[in-house]
Design an enzyme around this catalytic site. Structure first.
Site, PDB file in Angstrom:
ATOM      1  N   SER A  42       0.804  -1.224   0.000  1.00 59.34           N
ATOM      2  CA  SER A  42       0.000   0.000   0.000  1.00 59.34           C
ATOM      3  C   SER A  42       0.835   1.272   0.000  1.00 59.34           C
ATOM      4  O   SER A  42       0.321   2.347  -0.299  1.00 59.34           O
ATOM      5  CB  SER A  42      -0.944   0.010   1.210  1.00 59.34           C
ATOM      6  OG  SER A  42      -0.216   0.137   2.415  1.00 59.34           O
ATOM      7  N   LYS A 119       0.924   4.441   6.963  1.00 61.05           N
ATOM      8  CA  LYS A 119       0.406   5.265   5.870  1.00 61.05           C
ATOM      9  C   LYS A 119       1.044   6.644   5.967  1.00 61.05           C
ATOM     10  O   LYS A 119       1.774   6.958   6.898  1.00 61.05           O
ATOM     11  CB  LYS A 119      -1.123   5.425   5.960  1.00 61.05           C
ATOM     12  CG  LYS A 119      -1.913   4.126   6.064  1.00 61.05           C
ATOM     13  CD  LYS A 119      -1.954   3.347   4.764  1.00 61.05           C
ATOM     14  CE  LYS A 119      -2.766   2.062   4.933  1.00 61.05           C
ATOM     15  NZ  LYS A 119      -2.721   1.229   3.708  1.00 61.05           N
TER      16      LYS A 119
END
Length: 278
Positions: A42, A119
């Site tokens: 990701s 993230k």
């Protein structure tokens, strides 16, 4: 008799040494740095599957989430940070708190599952965030993206989970070139980083999110392959992340392995040793 006593004392001293070492390691991991192994794609290309890094826990101060979780389902071990430091949970506060900066790559606890995620911080408390045609708008202003060629990787199983990458150039056979468009995104903070595109999908066009006070909005750099704040928690995403759920900042990759185990030294990526996370 003396020999038995000496043997017994040596055994006790060995046990003490092990216990002390574990305590020191536990304190070190809780207060300073936590090892983190990148399990998914990701955050490509900033972070690749198999990157190994230490998370700087001093960056934002300490909360219940600073206590380590030990989750080894194969061995029936599931010790959550709340089991150890749950008494500090609930106020969304931190000890020796420092506010994170937009653009930081952050490891945090998922607000529902408690799993560790990594993230990039995009939206700060009180701001609005929206994605239109793959471009991020913060308080209504676009974070411009400049095309920067392609990101290419081999179509092959990656990491312990043998994950296969998604490709912009359609279905790709084993050993083929899996290609994604790359762009350099510039955030209002002045930081720049690469983002990848696979194709047009729902997460490329969202409604307007208003980030609540004391919470943050995160996105993965591999935008079309990231479960992040664009998707609410019940739907499998992350939603907004409370301040107390932040674990620390990812500053530098220590080493990286392209294989299924960090022990497979022949799969180590030599160009990523001590690479700065930007």
């Amino acid at each position: 008799m003396a020999a038995k006593e000496k043997t017994g004392n040596a055994f006790v001293e060995t046990i003490k040494t092990i216990v002390y070492a574990l305590l020191i390691a536990g304190v070190f991991r809780t207060l300073f740095f936590q090892p983190f192994w990148i399990p998914s794609g990701s955050m490509k290309e900033t972070l690749l599957i198999g990157d190994f890094l230490f998370v700087n826990k001093m960056a934002y101060g300490y909360s219940y989430a600073s206590c380590p979780s030990v989750m080894l389902p194969r061995f029936g071990i599931d010790v959550d940070a709340k089991d150890i430091c749950g008494v500090f949970d609930g106020e969304n506060t931190r000890l020796f708190a420092n506010q994170p900066k937009r653009g930081d790559v952050v490891v945090f606890r998922h607000p529902v599952s408690g799993r560790d995620y990594i993230k990039r911080l995009i939206g700060l408390p009180g701001e609005t965030v929206q994605v239109r045609q793959g471009v991020v708008y913060i308080n209504g202003v676009a974070a411009p993206q400049t095309p920067d060629g392609d990101f290419t990787e081999e179509m092959a199983p990656q990491g312990p989970q043998a994950l296969r990458p998604r490709c912009e150039n359609g279905p790709v056979g084993n050993g083929g070139a899996c290609i994604k468009s790359r762009a350099i995104e510039a955030l209002p903070s002045g930081t720049q980083h690469a983002v990848l595109n696979i194709g047009n999908q729902a997460s490329d066009n969202t409604g307007v999110y208003t980030v609540p006070e004391g919470q943050y909005f995160f996105m993965g750099d591999n935008r079309d392959n990231s479960a992040d704040s664009r998707l609410a928690q019940p739907a499998g995403g992350v939603g907004f992340v409370p301040f107390e759920n932040l674990i620390g900042r990812a500053d530098r990759i220590m080493f990286s392995s392209a294989g299924r185990s960090m022990l497979f030294f022949w799969t180590w990526r030599g160009d990523r040793f001590f690479k700065r996370v930007e």
